[in-house]
Design an enzyme around this catalytic site. Structure first.
Site, PDB file in Angstrom:
ATOM      1  N   SER A 149      17.896 -22.885  -8.711  1.00 30.89           N
ATOM      2  CA  SER A 149      16.543 -22.810  -8.171  1.00 30.89           C
ATOM      3  C   SER A 149      15.554 -23.310  -9.199  1.00 30.89           C
ATOM      4  O   SER A 149      15.762 -23.148 -10.412  1.00 30.89           O
ATOM      5  CB  SER A 149      16.202 -21.364  -7.797  1.00 30.89           C
ATOM      6  OG  SER A 149      14.824 -21.226  -7.509  1.00 30.89           O
ATOM      7  N   TYR A 162      15.960 -12.656 -10.093  1.00 34.23           N
ATOM      8  CA  TYR A 162      16.605 -13.800  -9.448  1.00 34.23           C
ATOM      9  C   TYR A 162      16.676 -14.975 -10.411  1.00 34.23           C
ATOM     10  O   TYR A 162      17.720 -15.619 -10.557  1.00 34.23           O
ATOM     11  CB  TYR A 162      15.806 -14.161  -8.194  1.00 34.23           C
ATOM     12  CG  TYR A 162      16.277 -15.399  -7.471  1.00 34.23           C
ATOM     13  CD1 TYR A 162      17.492 -15.415  -6.790  1.00 34.23           C
ATOM     14  CD2 TYR A 162      15.499 -16.550  -7.436  1.00 34.23           C
ATOM     15  CE1 TYR A 162      17.917 -16.549  -6.105  1.00 34.23           C
ATOM     16  CE2 TYR A 162      15.905 -17.685  -6.753  1.00 34.23           C
ATOM     17  CZ  TYR A 162      17.114 -17.677  -6.093  1.00 34.23           C
ATOM     18  OH  TYR A 162      17.525 -18.798  -5.423  1.00 34.23           O
TER      19      TYR A 162
END
Length: 255
Positions: A149, A162
């Protein structure tokens, strides 16, 4: 001949969103695709149906990555499914896409030990173990793609857990690359940015406008755009690329 004809692939977390898009694209390119899912069997079967309607071949494999024994269960299912469809358990392409993502809003002060454990178990530990154990199925010249990401390269405090776990995933790519190179197996990271994955937030015009402003193209990405990049990195056309971080954020990280 299609780019991935006579190839096989496993896409984790492929029942919806980016994972589904990747599975569809790999199948379009000719691969037989194992569609992994956690709980939503109906959605996984829909992914398979979409592939079959387009003339491809696929099958579902249930495994809740992050849980004890899940990697072994997944690979057992992959072996059985590939053998049934192709006569061999050879796995040419592994896409580590499944992720724990539901912690937006959990800034540093509210991240719990449980959140950290869950993020690392699914986003880092499971991909590492899957690569480790799948190597006996992956032939020389295979391809591994880890889906990370853009939040690992920019400051988003509300996604700290995350981001930390995805950064660990990127380290797997980096450190496994020289280990796999003697077998001509490539391993790379593809990092999407804000992508319209079907989440209800993308039905909110105001939210989409705010998200679009972060990209150099002033729009949010589409699943197909990420899938196109993954399909290239997972093909022999990318055989001279390994250990790389591929920015698929639409210029979000340009500053």
């Amino acid at each position: 001949m299609s780019r991935l004809e006579n190839r096989t692939a496993l896409v984790t977390g492929a029942s919806r969103g980016i994972g589904r898009g990747i599975a569809l694209r790999l199948a379009q390119d000719g691969a037989v695709v194992a569609v992994n899912y956690t709980n939503n069997e109906a959605a996984a079967k829909e992914t398979v149906a979409l592939i079959e309607e387009a003339g491809g071949r696929a099958f579902t494999v249930q495994a809740s990555l992050g849980e004890a024994g899940a990697v072994e269960k997944l690979l057992d299912g992959v072996r059985a499914g590939l053998t049934e469809l192709t006569g061999s358990a050879t796995l040419d392409i592994l896409i580590n896409n499944a992720a724990a993502t539901g912690f937006a809003g959990a800034g540093p002060s509210s991240v719990t030990e449980e959140i950290l454990d869950n993020c690392y178990a699914i986003n880092a530990k499971a991909p590492f173990l899957l690569i480790q154990k799948a190597l006996e199925l992956i032939p020389d010249g295979g391809h591994i793609v880890n889906i990370s990401s853009g939040v690992t390269h920019a400051a988003f405090p509300i996604q700290i857990a995350y981001a930390m776990s995805k950064a660990a995933l990127e380290q797997i790519t980096l450190h496994m690359a020289p280990v796999l190179a003697p077998r001509n197996i490539t391993i790379n990271t593809v990092a999407p940015g804000i992508t319209n994955n079907g989440d209800p937030v993308f039905d909110n015009p105001e939210a989409v406008e705010q998200m679009s402003a972060l990209s150099a193209f002033k729009r949010v990405g589409e699943v197909s755009e990420v899938a196109d990049i993954v399909a290239f990195v997972a093909s022999d056309e990318a055989r001279w690329i390994t250990g790389s971080f591929v920015d698929a954020t639409g210029g979000t990280l340009l500053g």
